[in-house]
Structures are given as structure tokens and as C-alpha cells.
Design an enzyme around this catalytic site. Sequence first.
Site, short mmCIF file in Angstrom:
data_model
loop_
_atom_site.label_atom_id
_atom_site.label_comp_id
_atom_site.label_asym_id
_atom_site.label_seq_id
_atom_site.Cartn_x
_atom_site.Cartn_y
_atom_site.Cartn_z
N THR A 137 19.57 13.14 -2.78
CA THR A 137 18.84 13.93 -1.79
C THR A 137 19.67 15.12 -1.31
O THR A 137 20.90 15.08 -1.38
CB THR A 137 18.50 13.01 -0.59
OG1 THR A 137 18.11 13.81 0.52
CG2 THR A 137 19.70 12.19 -0.14
N TYR A 186 21.72 6.91 6.42
CA TYR A 186 21.02 7.09 5.14
C TYR A 186 21.77 8.08 4.26
O TYR A 186 22.14 7.77 3.12
CB TYR A 186 19.58 7.57 5.38
CG TYR A 186 18.92 8.13 4.13
CD1 TYR A 186 18.69 7.34 3.01
CD2 TYR A 186 18.53 9.49 4.07
CE1 TYR A 186 18.09 7.87 1.85
CE2 TYR A 186 17.94 10.01 2.92
CZ TYR A 186 17.72 9.20 1.82
OH TYR A 186 17.14 9.72 0.68
P1 NAD Z 1 10.72 4.70 -1.24
O1 NAD Z 1 11.35 4.10 -0.01
O2 NAD Z 1 9.29 5.10 -1.20
O3 NAD Z 1 10.89 3.71 -2.47
C1 NAD Z 1 12.07 3.00 -2.72
C2 NAD Z 1 11.77 1.90 -3.73
O4 NAD Z 1 13.00 1.21 -4.00
C3 NAD Z 1 10.77 0.86 -3.22
O5 NAD Z 1 9.82 0.58 -4.22
C4 NAD Z 1 11.63 -0.37 -2.94
O6 NAD Z 1 10.95 -1.60 -3.12
C5 NAD Z 1 12.75 -0.19 -3.96
N1 NAD Z 1 13.99 -0.88 -3.53
C6 NAD Z 1 14.60 -0.81 -2.33
N2 NAD Z 1 15.67 -1.60 -2.32
C7 NAD Z 1 15.77 -2.16 -3.54
C8 NAD Z 1 16.68 -3.06 -4.15
N3 NAD Z 1 17.72 -3.56 -3.48
N4 NAD Z 1 16.47 -3.42 -5.44
C9 NAD Z 1 15.41 -2.92 -6.13
N5 NAD Z 1 14.51 -2.10 -5.60
C10 NAD Z 1 14.69 -1.71 -4.32
O7 NAD Z 1 11.67 5.93 -1.60
P2 NAD Z 1 11.29 7.35 -2.25
O8 NAD Z 1 10.93 8.27 -1.17
O9 NAD Z 1 10.39 7.13 -3.41
O10 NAD Z 1 12.74 7.78 -2.79
C11 NAD Z 1 13.17 7.41 -4.10
C12 NAD Z 1 14.56 7.97 -4.32
O11 NAD Z 1 14.53 9.39 -4.19
C13 NAD Z 1 15.59 7.47 -3.32
O12 NAD Z 1 16.80 7.27 -4.01
C14 NAD Z 1 15.72 8.62 -2.32
O13 NAD Z 1 17.01 8.64 -1.74
C15 NAD Z 1 15.48 9.81 -3.23
N6 NAD Z 1 14.91 11.01 -2.57
C16 NAD Z 1 13.78 10.92 -1.79
C17 NAD Z 1 13.24 12.06 -1.22
C18 NAD Z 1 11.97 12.01 -0.39
O14 NAD Z 1 11.58 13.03 0.20
N7 NAD Z 1 11.27 10.89 -0.33
C19 NAD Z 1 13.84 13.31 -1.44
C20 NAD Z 1 14.99 13.37 -2.24
C21 NAD Z 1 15.51 12.22 -2.81
#
Ligand code: NAD
Length: 380
Positions: A137, A186
Site C-alpha cells: 500500500t 496497519y
Molecule cells: P480485504 O480486507 O478486503 O481482504 C483481505 C483478505 O485476506 C480476506 O479475504 C481475508 O479473509 C484474507 N485473510 C486475512 N487474514 C488472513 C490469513 N491469516 N490467512 C489467509 N487469509 C487471510 O483487503 P483488500 O482491501 O482486498 O486488500 C488486499 C491487499 O491489498 C492487502 O494486502 C492490502 O494491504 C492491499 N492494499 C489494499 C488497498 C485498498 O484500498 N483496499 C490499497 C492498496 C493495497
Amino acid sequence: MNAKRTILITGGAGFIGSHVVRLFVNKYPEYRIINVDKLTYAGNLANLEDLKDAPNHVFVKADICDYDRMKALMEEYDVDGIIHLAAESHVDRSIRDPFTFARTNVMGTLSLLQAARLCWEVRPEGYEGKRFYHISTDEVYGALELTCPEGMDSPFTTTASSAEHHHAYGEDFFLESTKYDPHSPYSASKASSDHFVRAYHDTYGMPTIVTNCSNNYGPYQFPEKLIPLFINNIRQGKPLPVYGKGENVRDWLYVEDHARAIDLIFHQGKVAETYNIGGFNEWKNIDIIKVIIATVDRLLGNPEGHSLPLITYITDRAGHDLRYAIDSRKLQAELGWEPSLQFEEGIEKTVLWYLDHQDWMDHITSGEYVKYYEEMYINR
Ligand code: NAD
Ligand code: TYD
């Protein structure tokens, strides 16, 4: 299945992960996609309903912190690529429960790295043809200054080719070379995991890539995040909790554009490189909130301004980063990626999707999330 490649995608039942899995399963029928997700509160198999019969999609419910399981899976399926998205992802939750973030984001990433290392190093071809792609991120870079005076429209314009007409709220942007300076539990946990990924390249020669993306929006986002939460609250006539003065700036990218970037970088990105992903699309929270209100009201047939009184200013988030803004010109110049959607189009599609998928929303908001929401906002 005799697959050309086997790719393990973690967090594929979450928001961004479900879009990445959908893109890969549909675009590459010759690949086998192993989708590993623990199904925490944020993971939802309804996000993958359309892929349940796809012959090249294997869903495995597992915790990435379970090192033995990860190694066994990688061996069993002969995994040659990993796209790692699983994480705890919500800043407000990290403030309340930092340990869970360290466990999943730091130890979970380390568990995957070590499993991949021990699985790949013993192969005759070693790391040849392998790839460990870690999704991170822009929040790891900290916060930028907001040099636009309060109450004024942004005085700056970006010069990037795809964003010639777009405004910015300051002169600085996050570059791939920007020093890490995370402020929330985070972002601190994500920063730590990024360092581990780079250390596995530098120490063991693992072919790694890291990308840092700005705020995503679009279908299937869990309604604790600003955009789906507000769409749902407007529909239900509930208060819209705006942190502080609503002056914080975020840089928004449509989730399918992020998934397209991940596809491109997984296949064509250079090993050991970092790429920033963003659409030069900065908005002050209060302005984006007004766009959401206007869009939802129009689509629901409400009179103009009908839901504006729902705006409720509340105590600011602790350590709330003022401004995020990504410079993604490296990705544009080196790999030719451009966002495909203008923001107006993206937000219209997004609001329509949530209004059309009320069952999806009601299912989520009927359970654990309601408890959380009440603790967060009602007993605050
Ligand atoms: P989200 O919270 O919607 O989804 C996370 C997923 O990871 C869920 O399906 C959850 O069940 C799974 N998960 C959590 N802990 C786990 C574990 N211990 N073992 C296996 N699975 C597990 O998150 P998102 O918004 O889809 O983000 C996905 C990735 O992208 C993350 O790494 C986040 O840091 C990164 N990211 C997100 C954004 C954003 O705006 N949402 C922006 C940049 C980067
Ligand atoms: P969020 O969607 O939580 O993403 P992030 O914190 O990762 O940027 O929040 C986006 C912005 O909206 C952020 O500045 C915090 C703010 N916000 C509110 O004002 N009220 C809310 O209820 C939420 C969830 C967020």
C-alpha cells in the site's frame, strides 16, 4: 489438470483479491489458480460466486500463518508463482487490535516467504521461472503535506500524461524511492512485510516484486471502508461519520485497474523492482462524500441534496494521515499501464453495483460487522 503455470493467490476471497482471482481464472484458462484464504470477517465466498465451477480455480481455506500448510500446498500443487494479497487491511481495526495485524501481515508474509524458499530452493531449476509478488500500500510512505489552503480548490495540477487535467492537493507525491514512514499499526505491519520480501530477494535471491497502490474502490469492498459504508448508510438514512473536518486527501483507483496492473506486473515486471500504482485521482474526503451523496440520491430518485444532512462530523481517527498521493509514472513509462476509467465513470458503476447487490450487503451487515459498527460509532 495439466497447467502451464500454477499460481497461488492469497486473500482471494477479499475485496481486491477476488478481482485478481476473477481476472486470472477467466483470462488464463491454461493456468491453475490456487486461492488461499482464511475467510476472516473480510473474506467472503459470495465474492467468488461466479467462479465456483471454473475448472482452473481451487479454493483452499487456510491461514497463511500456518507455515507447514503453506509449504505442503506449494509442494502438492507445484506452485511457481505467488501473488500475496492476504492481510488485515483496515486502519481503524489496527488501532484497536494491532497484534492481529502483526500476526497476519508480518508473520503471515514471513511464513509464505519461507515456505516458498524451502520449496523452490530444492528444485533442480531453483528460482528459475519463479515469482513472489507482494501487494502493498501507499500508506507505508507516511503522509504528505496538504499545501492547498483550507476551503480552497486544489491549486496544483499533475503533469503525468494520463492526468494532464487533474488537480493535486500538494506539490509532493510518493515515489518508489520515498523513505518509509508508516504511522498506523496497519501501515507499520505492511511496511515490515515489504522489508521482509525485499530481504528474501537480497539474502536468498528469491525473485520478488513489491507494488504499492493507492486507495481502491469498486464492487465487493467490505462496508467498513469509506465508500461502501457511506453508500449503504445513505440508502438506509443512517449518519455518515466523517472523521475530523473531512479535509484528509486520498488518491482513489478503481479496483479492476489495480487488478490489471497486477496482471501486467506479475508477467512483465522486473524482479526486485518496486512499482507504485495510482490513478492521479486525489479527493478530499468531504468532496468525495458529496459526490457519493449526489450519485446515490440521483440513482434512488431522491431530490438533490436530500442526504446531505446525514453528514456527521465525529472525533478524528488517531494518527490520521493527512494526504496520500501516488506518482505512478514509472509503471506507465516502463510497462505502459494506464487507468482505464475516469473517476466519474468508476463511482457511477460502483454506486450502481452496491444498489443492485443489496443481498450481498445485507448478508454482511447482518452479522459480526453490525456489532463492530455499533462499538466503533455508536458507543464512541
Ligand atoms: P480485504 O480486507 O478486503 O481482504 C483481505 C483478505 O485476506 C480476506 O479475504 C481475508 O479473509 C484474507 N485473510 C486475512 N487474514 C488472513 C490469513 N491469516 N490467512 C489467509 N487469509 C487471510 O483487503 P483488500 O482491501 O482486498 O486488500 C488486499 C491487499 O491489498 C492487502 O494486502 C492490502 O494491504 C492491499 N492494499 C489494499 C488497498 C485498498 O484500498 N483496499 C490499497 C492498496 C493495497
Ligand atoms: P478508509 O476507507 O478506511 O481507507 P484508508 O484509511 O486506508 O485511507 O478511509 C478513507 C478515508 O476516509 C480516510 O481518510 C478516513 C476517512 N473515513 C471517514 O471519514 N469516515 C469513515 O467512516 C471511514 C471508514 C473513513
